[in-house]
Design an enzyme around this catalytic site. Sequence first.
Site, PDB file in Angstrom:
ATOM      1  N   VAL A  90      12.401  37.593  25.830  1.00  0.00           N
ATOM      2  CA  VAL A  90      12.963  37.147  27.097  1.00  0.00           C
ATOM      3  C   VAL A  90      11.955  36.211  27.759  1.00  0.00           C
ATOM      4  O   VAL A  90      10.754  36.447  27.711  1.00  0.00           O
ATOM      5  CB  VAL A  90      13.309  38.349  28.011  1.00  0.00           C
ATOM      6  CG1 VAL A  90      12.101  39.187  28.326  1.00  0.00           C
ATOM      7  CG2 VAL A  90      14.008  37.912  29.271  1.00  0.00           C
ATOM      8  N   HIS A 103      18.661  34.671  35.965  1.00  0.00           N
ATOM      9  CA  HIS A 103      19.718  35.449  35.323  1.00  0.00           C
ATOM     10  C   HIS A 103      19.177  35.877  33.960  1.00  0.00           C
ATOM     11  O   HIS A 103      19.109  35.083  33.031  1.00  0.00           O
ATOM     12  CB  HIS A 103      20.992  34.611  35.171  1.00  0.00           C
ATOM     13  CG  HIS A 103      22.202  35.432  34.843  1.00  0.00           C
ATOM     14  ND1 HIS A 103      23.395  35.269  35.501  1.00  0.00           N
ATOM     15  CD2 HIS A 103      22.408  36.417  33.944  1.00  0.00           C
ATOM     16  CE1 HIS A 103      24.289  36.114  35.009  1.00  0.00           C
ATOM     17  NE2 HIS A 103      23.696  36.833  34.051  1.00  0.00           N
ATOM     18  N   ILE A 104      18.794  37.146  33.862  1.00  0.00           N
ATOM     19  CA  ILE A 104      18.068  37.626  32.688  1.00  0.00           C
ATOM     20  C   ILE A 104      18.914  37.532  31.417  1.00  0.00           C
ATOM     21  O   ILE A 104      20.112  37.822  31.424  1.00  0.00           O
ATOM     22  CB  ILE A 104      17.515  39.053  32.905  1.00  0.00           C
ATOM     23  CG1 ILE A 104      16.386  39.322  31.932  1.00  0.00           C
ATOM     24  CG2 ILE A 104      18.609  40.102  32.842  1.00  0.00           C
ATOM     25  CD1 ILE A 104      15.488  40.458  32.346  1.00  0.00           C
ATOM     26  N   HIS A 105      18.254  37.086  30.355  1.00  0.00           N
ATOM     27  CA  HIS A 105      18.894  36.982  29.049  1.00  0.00           C
ATOM     28  C   HIS A 105      17.830  37.085  27.967  1.00  0.00           C
ATOM     29  O   HIS A 105      16.677  36.741  28.176  1.00  0.00           O
ATOM     30  CB  HIS A 105      19.698  35.679  28.918  1.00  0.00           C
ATOM     31  CG  HIS A 105      18.908  34.440  29.165  1.00  0.00           C
ATOM     32  ND1 HIS A 105      18.522  34.040  30.441  1.00  0.00           N
ATOM     33  CD2 HIS A 105      18.423  33.520  28.318  1.00  0.00           C
ATOM     34  CE1 HIS A 105      17.844  32.913  30.344  1.00  0.00           C
ATOM     35  NE2 HIS A 105      17.761  32.579  29.071  1.00  0.00           N
ATOM     36  N   PHE A 106      18.237  37.581  26.829  1.00  0.00           N
ATOM     37  CA  PHE A 106      17.341  37.827  25.701  1.00  0.00           C
ATOM     38  C   PHE A 106      17.719  36.915  24.541  1.00  0.00           C
ATOM     39  O   PHE A 106      18.894  36.780  24.228  1.00  0.00           O
ATOM     40  CB  PHE A 106      17.435  39.299  25.254  1.00  0.00           C
ATOM     41  CG  PHE A 106      16.933  40.241  26.301  1.00  0.00           C
ATOM     42  CD1 PHE A 106      15.677  40.814  26.191  1.00  0.00           C
ATOM     43  CD2 PHE A 106      17.711  40.551  27.415  1.00  0.00           C
ATOM     44  CE1 PHE A 106      15.204  41.676  27.171  1.00  0.00           C
ATOM     45  CE2 PHE A 106      17.240  41.406  28.399  1.00  0.00           C
ATOM     46  CZ  PHE A 106      15.986  41.969  28.278  1.00  0.00           C
TER      47      PHE A 106
END
Length: 144
Positions: A90, A103-106
């Site tokens: 991330v 906006h958290i994303h992996f």
Amino acid sequence: MEKTDGCLFCEIQKEEEDALVGILRRGAHWFIILNTFPYTNGHVMIVAKRHIGSLGEITPEEGAELIEYLALSEKALEEAYSPEGMNIGVNRGASGGAGIVGHIHFHIVPRWTGDTNFMTALAETRVVSEELEGSWNRLKPFFE
């Protein structure tokens, strides 16, 4: 932190036709999508459905589904592409390399020995041999 105006990930979720935006799977808390600007073929992202910016904001239910989706993506990429390795991670904040901040994303990036070359370093260009539509068609069956 609820946000929709100006957030690409918030807007993408509104599209009902998954193939148009590259969504491979939708869950209760996360969705899996192809990266529009992949580092390698099969580069996918797991994106929070709600607009959250940090790991500390992830609820236990969201965390459980996240781990499930990370494992599912890893298995799908192994079966579809047979990579020699993977980067899973991330990027938080602009300074941390996040292209979409807040906006958290992996990222799950399949890797092969020698898969990057001088183009990335000298020309700021990535060479990916598969079109996104081809990647979506190749991966979609693994996420159904």
